[in-house]
Design a protein around this motif. Sequence first.
Motif, PDB file in Angstrom:
ATOM      1  N   LEU A  13     -30.345 105.161 -16.187  1.00 26.97           N
ATOM      2  CA  LEU A  13     -30.539 105.975 -15.035  1.00 26.97           C
ATOM      3  C   LEU A  13     -29.853 105.615 -13.728  1.00 26.97           C
ATOM      4  CD1 LEU A  13     -32.127 108.151 -13.646  1.00 26.97           C
ATOM      5  CD2 LEU A  13     -34.117 106.551 -13.144  1.00 26.97           C
ATOM      6  N   MET A  14     -29.799 104.099 -13.736  1.00 28.05           N
ATOM      7  CA  MET A  14     -29.171 103.641 -12.411  1.00 28.05           C
ATOM      8  C   MET A  14     -27.631 103.891 -12.596  1.00 28.05           C
ATOM      9  SD  MET A  14     -29.434  99.822 -10.613  1.00 28.05           S
ATOM     10  CE  MET A  14     -28.550  99.463  -9.255  1.00 28.05           C
ATOM     11  N   GLU A  15     -26.926 103.596 -13.665  1.00 27.11           N
ATOM     12  CA  GLU A  15     -25.683 103.760 -14.030  1.00 27.11           C
ATOM     13  C   GLU A  15     -25.188 105.137 -14.005  1.00 27.11           C
ATOM     14  OE1 GLU A  15     -24.619 101.509 -17.810  1.00 27.11           O
ATOM     15  OE2 GLU A  15     -25.508  99.798 -16.741  1.00 27.11           O
ATOM     16  N   GLY A  16     -26.020 106.003 -14.480  1.00 32.28           N
ATOM     17  CA  GLY A  16     -25.758 107.554 -14.395  1.00 32.28           C
ATOM     18  C   GLY A  16     -25.660 107.867 -13.045  1.00 32.28           C
ATOM     19  N   LEU A  17     -26.616 107.638 -12.008  1.00 31.26           N
ATOM     20  CA  LEU A  17     -26.581 107.962 -10.448  1.00 31.26           C
ATOM     21  C   LEU A  17     -25.398 107.455  -9.952  1.00 31.26           C
ATOM     22  CD1 LEU A  17     -30.112 107.379  -9.406  1.00 31.26           C
ATOM     23  CD2 LEU A  17     -28.931 109.681  -9.362  1.00 31.26           C
ATOM     24  N   GLU A  18     -24.847 106.033 -10.363  1.00 33.81           N
ATOM     25  CA  GLU A  18     -23.832 105.404  -9.584  1.00 33.81           C
ATOM     26  C   GLU A  18     -22.589 106.173 -10.028  1.00 33.81           C
ATOM     27  OE1 GLU A  18     -23.418 101.171 -10.554  1.00 33.81           O
ATOM     28  OE2 GLU A  18     -25.524 101.071 -10.336  1.00 33.81           O
ATOM     29  N   THR A  19     -22.412 106.898 -11.317  1.00 33.07           N
ATOM     30  CA  THR A  19     -21.199 107.372 -11.709  1.00 33.07           C
ATOM     31  C   THR A  19     -21.073 108.655 -11.307  1.00 33.07           C
ATOM     32  OG1 THR A  19     -21.217 106.236 -14.036  1.00 33.07           O
ATOM     33  CG2 THR A  19     -20.130 108.391 -13.784  1.00 33.07           C
ATOM     34  N   GLU A  20     -22.388 109.489 -10.928  1.00 35.25           N
ATOM     35  CA  GLU A  20     -22.261 110.473 -10.450  1.00 35.25           C
ATOM     36  C   GLU A  20     -21.938 110.633  -8.786  1.00 35.25           C
ATOM     37  OE1 GLU A  20     -25.573 114.086  -9.184  1.00 35.25           O
ATOM     38  OE2 GLU A  20     -26.055 112.461 -10.830  1.00 35.25           O
ATOM     39  N   ILE A  21     -22.573 109.780  -8.387  1.00 34.14           N
ATOM     40  CA  ILE A  21     -22.031 109.622  -6.797  1.00 34.14           C
ATOM     41  C   ILE A  21     -20.736 109.205  -6.616  1.00 34.14           C
ATOM     42  CG2 ILE A  21     -22.805 108.179  -4.570  1.00 34.14           C
ATOM     43  CD1 ILE A  21     -25.693 107.982  -5.977  1.00 34.14           C
ATOM     44  N   LEU A  22     -20.230 108.402  -7.179  1.00 32.80           N
ATOM     45  CA  LEU A  22     -18.795 107.877  -7.284  1.00 32.80           C
ATOM     46  C   LEU A  22     -17.878 108.961  -7.608  1.00 32.80           C
ATOM     47  CD1 LEU A  22     -19.084 104.391  -8.820  1.00 32.80           C
ATOM     48  CD2 LEU A  22     -18.418 104.986  -6.328  1.00 32.80           C
ATOM     49  N   GLY A  23     -18.226 109.962  -8.436  1.00 30.76           N
ATOM     50  CA  GLY A  23     -17.456 111.204  -8.826  1.00 30.76           C
ATOM     51  C   GLY A  23     -17.156 111.927  -7.763  1.00 30.76           C
ATOM     52  N   LYS A  24     -18.514 112.165  -7.083  1.00 28.81           N
ATOM     53  CA  LYS A  24     -18.551 113.062  -5.856  1.00 28.81           C
ATOM     54  C   LYS A  24     -17.548 112.579  -4.673  1.00 28.81           C
ATOM     55  CE  LYS A  24     -22.640 115.389  -6.686  1.00 28.81           C
ATOM     56  NZ  LYS A  24     -24.066 115.578  -6.395  1.00 28.81           N
ATOM     57  N   LEU A  25     -17.294 111.112  -4.638  1.00 30.68           N
ATOM     58  CA  LEU A  25     -16.361 110.611  -3.830  1.00 30.68           C
ATOM     59  C   LEU A  25     -14.975 110.713  -4.265  1.00 30.68           C
ATOM     60  CD1 LEU A  25     -18.733 107.905  -2.711  1.00 30.68           C
ATOM     61  CD2 LEU A  25     -18.171 109.887  -1.418  1.00 30.68           C
ATOM     62  N   GLY A  26     -14.677 111.086  -5.484  1.00 27.68           N
ATOM     63  CA  GLY A  26     -13.553 111.010  -6.151  1.00 27.68           C
ATOM     64  C   GLY A  26     -13.111 109.579  -6.747  1.00 27.68           C
ATOM     65  N   ILE A  27     -14.086 108.876  -7.109  1.00 25.39           N
ATOM     66  CA  ILE A  27     -14.062 107.247  -7.821  1.00 25.39           C
ATOM     67  C   ILE A  27     -14.275 107.422  -9.096  1.00 25.39           C
ATOM     68  CG2 ILE A  27     -14.741 105.146  -7.669  1.00 25.39           C
ATOM     69  CD1 ILE A  27     -15.254 105.442  -4.632  1.00 25.39           C
ATOM     70  N   SER A  28     -13.446 106.955 -10.127  1.00 29.49           N
ATOM     71  CA  SER A  28     -13.658 107.280 -11.477  1.00 29.49           C
ATOM     72  C   SER A  28     -14.940 106.139 -11.763  1.00 29.49           C
ATOM     73  CB  SER A  28     -12.460 106.434 -12.174  1.00 29.49           C
ATOM     74  OG  SER A  28     -12.256 105.303 -12.273  1.00 29.49           O
ATOM     75  N   ASP A  29     -15.441 106.611 -13.018  1.00 33.36           N
ATOM     76  CA  ASP A  29     -16.567 105.883 -13.651  1.00 33.36           C
ATOM     77  C   ASP A  29     -16.314 104.783 -13.924  1.00 33.36           C
ATOM     78  OD1 ASP A  29     -18.624 105.091 -15.186  1.00 33.36           O
ATOM     79  OD2 ASP A  29     -18.669 106.671 -16.782  1.00 33.36           O
ATOM     80  N   PRO A  30     -17.068 103.723 -13.180  1.00 33.73           N
ATOM     81  CA  PRO A  30     -16.740 102.147 -13.586  1.00 33.73           C
ATOM     82  C   PRO A  30     -17.322 101.588 -14.702  1.00 33.73           C
ATOM     83  CG  PRO A  30     -18.739 102.465 -12.115  1.00 33.73           C
ATOM     84  CD  PRO A  30     -17.907 103.930 -12.087  1.00 33.73           C
ATOM     85  N   TYR A  31     -18.144 102.429 -15.566  1.00 32.63           N
ATOM     86  CA  TYR A  31     -18.554 102.262 -16.742  1.00 32.63           C
ATOM     87  C   TYR A  31     -17.801 102.523 -18.013  1.00 32.63           C
ATOM     88  CZ  TYR A  31     -22.319 100.401 -13.732  1.00 32.63           C
ATOM     89  OH  TYR A  31     -23.058 100.003 -12.563  1.00 32.63           O
TER      90      TYR A  31
END
Length: 160
Positions: free
Chosen positions: A140-158
């Motif tokens: 759940l946490m990693e999915g949220l991080e990835t989604e939030i980062l994606g909206k900021l134009g930052i690639s999936d860190p995982y």
Amino acid sequence: MSVDVITEDDRWTDMAALAQTATDAALERLGLEPSVFEISILACDDARIATLNADFRGKARATNVLSWPSDERAAGIDGEMPLLPEPQTELGDIAIAYGTCAREAAEAGKSMKDHTIHLLIHGTLHLLGFDHERDRDAALMEGLETEILGKLGISDPYRD
């Protein structure tokens, strides 16, 4: 969002802007109005965070980011959403270490800016009750991080 930044390591030249971006993005994704919350951030070096890590977690080594929520908000059941806070002033404190962050960013081939934003989002989610100790909580946490980062134009860190 009111972000109070204390800079102990002068290498953190743009922490206020990065912190505002990261914390606002995390809160907005969860439907929370950033303007009614406050987070304190300590932008420090590895020696300072190693001391904090030893004092609060019993681990006498540097780490990238630590967080101290103002209240316990974690979900009781693995994978469920934590109890999100009512509008209030203080969510908690985050400490972030320059040396560890810079080393991790270089090793991963990421920009320092992107890695710092990721770690600040990660810390903010911890303040909101998210964790990664149990498998479904971590997903759940990693999915949220990835989604939030994606909206900021930052690639999936995982991503491998």
